[in-house]
Design a protein around this motif. Sequence first.
Motif, PDB file in Angstrom:
ATOM      1  N   GLU B  40      65.475  37.728  39.152  1.00 12.39           N
ATOM      2  CA  GLU B  40      65.589  37.831  37.687  1.00 12.39           C
ATOM      3  C   GLU B  40      66.796  37.012  37.209  1.00 12.39           C
ATOM      4  OE1 GLU B  40      65.800  41.994  36.745  1.00 12.39           O
ATOM      5  OE2 GLU B  40      64.305  41.817  35.156  1.00 12.39           O
ATOM      6  N   GLN B  69      50.965  39.289  40.575  1.00 10.58           N
ATOM      7  CA  GLN B  69      50.647  38.743  39.257  1.00 10.58           C
ATOM      8  C   GLN B  69      51.469  39.427  38.160  1.00 10.58           C
ATOM      9  OE1 GLN B  69      47.151  38.851  36.212  1.00 10.58           O
ATOM     10  NE2 GLN B  69      46.321  38.427  38.238  1.00 10.58           N
ATOM     11  N   GLU B  70      51.673  40.749  38.300  1.00  8.15           N
ATOM     12  CA  GLU B  70      52.468  41.494  37.299  1.00  8.15           C
ATOM     13  C   GLU B  70      53.878  40.926  37.205  1.00  8.15           C
ATOM     14  OE1 GLU B  70      52.422  45.529  38.748  1.00  8.15           O
ATOM     15  OE2 GLU B  70      50.234  45.507  38.838  1.00  8.15           O
ATOM     16  N   ARG B  73      53.801  37.761  35.321  1.00 14.35           N
ATOM     17  CA  ARG B  73      53.662  37.986  33.872  1.00 14.35           C
ATOM     18  C   ARG B  73      55.024  38.329  33.263  1.00 14.35           C
ATOM     19  NH1 ARG B  73      49.524  35.399  31.843  1.00 14.35           N
ATOM     20  NH2 ARG B  73      47.653  35.785  33.059  1.00 14.35           N
ATOM     21  N   THR B  74      55.808  39.092  34.002  1.00 13.89           N
ATOM     22  CA  THR B  74      57.164  39.392  33.531  1.00 13.89           C
ATOM     23  C   THR B  74      57.964  38.103  33.408  1.00 13.89           C
ATOM     24  OG1 THR B  74      57.044  41.494  34.697  1.00 13.89           O
ATOM     25  CG2 THR B  74      59.234  40.778  33.997  1.00 13.89           C
ATOM     26  N   ALA B  77      56.911  36.257  30.401  1.00 14.07           N
ATOM     27  CA  ALA B  77      57.398  36.908  29.174  1.00 14.07           C
ATOM     28  C   ALA B  77      58.889  36.669  28.986  1.00 14.07           C
ATOM     29  CB  ALA B  77      57.096  38.400  29.218  1.00 14.07           C
ATOM     30  N   TYR B 189      65.856  40.753  28.529  1.00 11.20           N
ATOM     31  CA  TYR B 189      64.546  41.375  28.653  1.00 11.20           C
ATOM     32  C   TYR B 189      63.617  40.739  27.625  1.00 11.20           C
ATOM     33  CZ  TYR B 189      67.109  44.593  25.554  1.00 11.20           C
ATOM     34  OH  TYR B 189      67.897  45.139  24.596  1.00 11.20           O
ATOM     35  N   ALA B 190      62.335  40.814  27.956  1.00 10.73           N
ATOM     36  CA  ALA B 190      61.355  40.078  27.167  1.00 10.73           C
ATOM     37  C   ALA B 190      61.280  40.580  25.732  1.00 10.73           C
ATOM     38  CB  ALA B 190      59.995  40.188  27.831  1.00 10.73           C
ATOM     39  N   SER B 191      61.300  39.662  24.769  1.00 13.91           N
ATOM     40  CA  SER B 191      61.121  40.062  23.376  1.00 13.91           C
ATOM     41  C   SER B 191      59.627  40.225  23.094  1.00 13.91           C
ATOM     42  CB  SER B 191      61.707  39.006  22.445  1.00 13.91           C
ATOM     43  OG  SER B 191      60.893  37.855  22.460  1.00 13.91           O
ATOM     44  N   LEU B 192      59.304  40.954  22.029  1.00 12.99           N
ATOM     45  CA  LEU B 192      57.893  41.178  21.692  1.00 12.99           C
ATOM     46  C   LEU B 192      57.107  39.881  21.513  1.00 12.99           C
ATOM     47  CD1 LEU B 192      58.503  44.159  21.464  1.00 12.99           C
ATOM     48  CD2 LEU B 192      57.171  44.199  19.371  1.00 12.99           C
ATOM     49  N   PRO B 193      57.637  38.923  20.721  1.00 10.20           N
ATOM     50  CA  PRO B 193      56.871  37.686  20.550  1.00 10.20           C
ATOM     51  C   PRO B 193      56.633  36.976  21.884  1.00 10.20           C
ATOM     52  CG  PRO B 193      58.641  37.813  18.937  1.00 10.20           C
ATOM     53  CD  PRO B 193      58.830  38.961  19.877  1.00 10.20           C
ATOM     54  N   ILE B 195      56.391  38.427  24.836  1.00 11.90           N
ATOM     55  CA  ILE B 195      55.398  39.194  25.596  1.00 11.90           C
ATOM     56  C   ILE B 195      53.994  38.767  25.162  1.00 11.90           C
ATOM     57  CG2 ILE B 195      54.416  41.511  25.931  1.00 11.90           C
ATOM     58  CD1 ILE B 195      57.296  42.618  25.766  1.00 11.90           C
ATOM     59  N   MET B 196      53.841  38.590  23.846  1.00  9.07           N
ATOM     60  CA  MET B 196      52.534  38.174  23.312  1.00  9.07           C
ATOM     61  C   MET B 196      52.189  36.756  23.760  1.00  9.07           C
ATOM     62  SD  MET B 196      51.566  40.812  21.754  1.00  9.07           S
ATOM     63  CE  MET B 196      52.345  42.343  21.343  1.00  9.07           C
ATOM     64  N   LYS B 199      50.764  36.007  27.368  1.00  2.82           N
ATOM     65  CA  LYS B 199      49.336  36.183  27.632  1.00  2.82           C
ATOM     66  C   LYS B 199      48.611  34.840  27.728  1.00  2.82           C
ATOM     67  CE  LYS B 199      48.476  39.484  24.405  1.00  2.82           C
ATOM     68  NZ  LYS B 199      47.744  40.435  23.561  1.00  2.82           N
TER      69      LYS B 199
END
Lengths: 386, 253
Positions: B40, B69-70, B73-74, B77, B189-193, B195-196, B199
């Motif tokens: 990280e 994969q998880e 994705r982190t 993000a 840490y990942a912000s909401l935008p 995280i979106m 995807k």
Amino acid sequence: MDQVLNQENALLLTTVRKFLEEEILPYEDEVDKTGEVNPELGKQIEKRAKEIGLFAANLPTEVGGGGLDYRSMMVLEREYGKTSHALHSWIARPTEILLACDEEQRQEFLYPCVRGEKRELFALTEPGAGSDVMGMKSNAVKDGDDWVLNGSKHFISGPCMPDFAIVFAVTGEDKTKRGIRKRITAFLVNRGEKGFDIKEGTKCVSYRGYKTFALNFDDVRLSKRTVLGKEGEGLKLSGKWLGMGRIWVGASCCGKAERMISLASEWAADRKQFGQPIGKFQGIGFRLADMAVGLRAADLMVNDAVDKAENKIMKDEDAAMVKLFCSEMVNKVADDTVQIFGGMGLMEEMPIQRLWRDSRLERIWDGTSEIQRHIIARSILRPLGA
Amino acid sequence: MKILVPVKRVIDYNVKVRVKSDGSGVDLANIKMSMNPFDEIALEEAIRIKEAGKADEIIAVSIGASQSQETLRTALAMGADRAILVVATDDVNQDIEPLDVAKILHAIVVEERTDLILCGKQAIDNDMNATAQMLSALMGCSQATFASKIELAGEKIKVTREVDGGLQVVEVTLPSVISVDLRLNEPRYASLPNIMKAKRKPLEQKEPKDFNVLVKNRLEIIETNEPAERMAGIKVSSVDELVEKLKNDAGVI
């Protein structure tokens, strides 16, 4: 949280947990002791929430919000429930009722709320009209093109002095099959309007630092463009969103219960009496088991209601069942947690007594347990003609 | 410049680890897994380098079971641009050994033409601390390990290393493998935008054979034990008693 989450929501959970850990939890004790959130702290939470995208996450992206669906909002509200409203309400989730604003109203009210420039209050409750909404006395009378508003509201809660209030008032009467029914309309009323007085109300022992306001209206003249939605459709408007509010109360009760169960379990595993951890005594171990089962059931109910809401089939009684069960559950968990901690549970330096006090309000606001039961009973009997 | 950041899916650092009853390893069933904290930090550093305009692309890669994969994705993000998942086993309990990981990473470095590889100094599950060094050897390039500060200047990178008893500053020339230590930075840490957005970022799936690597464990775990339980201390009533205990019971003076 012992739930199946998709990858986005799992990431969201990590983010919101870290946010709470860094920006909120360190201030809980201070806020509870002083009964105040320092405005600078509030602004700092607001600023950090904007940076990370949690601010106004509930509203659609078209209006500048985070565009989260109900499932993701459930994840957030459940985590927020672990801490105090006085703090997490600075991470604003502006009321969805504001989506009923027309474009001109959106410019003045909705968008500034999304940007964090304005704060709203949702003013429905009155001294003589709590559970009995129809007992509402605040009224607005048509005068030419304007409305003249009179009456008062209390127990209107928010983190700080608002910029405007969404005020519900009686604007007439309709004759229906079940008798006379008041027409209720929602108005957008700016603080500073002549005749509109707002002051901080009495202090509450739950969520210390979360403010309640008393609003008074004395011949407040409002233009016709302050009407939110249609005249006479105020309750329809609030009803559309109150249901989800009750689901979020349920989710936050689950979060709070999870926090208490985790504290109680650690204590039961650590604290030794008669030569063994107290959790090994069935009186404590079984109690923990029941607490865990209560939480699991409550979580499942919240999830079920979110499923229904996403499929647009959630009914009032679904929301009422969630609100009733989850808020009663968290109070049972709070009481059991105090009991497991014994005397320590009531000591001011432990967070238990605070969580216990905070839990108590959950059975009252957003519709008391009695009103929820009334809604559920009505939904059962009404189809049978009773 | 492209930066490659290998990320490993490991048991979450907050989880209280339990040894499986047969001693074959640590119990991973229904356990929270996260990105290795050192990885990280490496990723955070890569993102900061990119934000400073000194890199064009960050590629995150994970080698292990498909659940990795998880972790990717982190990484996406947080700010990686794309991800490569190398499914090297279908058993979440199987640890891919450093040499095989280094070989696969080497093949990716060649294919992607990455100049800088930033990795965690070690994974918190098996504490091998070997992959970065092996990768550097395979690449025949420079390495700097245990970085607590990384300063880029053109083709050169000044790295401050945490060594026993102090700090050492070395200068390496690109391409280079740098392994990072705990105090380099504090990962975001990942912000909401983000995280979106994650995807929609590409995640490519590969297998070791795509890189002509045969994954084969060389080590055999014979036994796994819980750390010895710490005994409760005792209170002594006087200095004399303390000295007596230290002399006769503990035998330290």
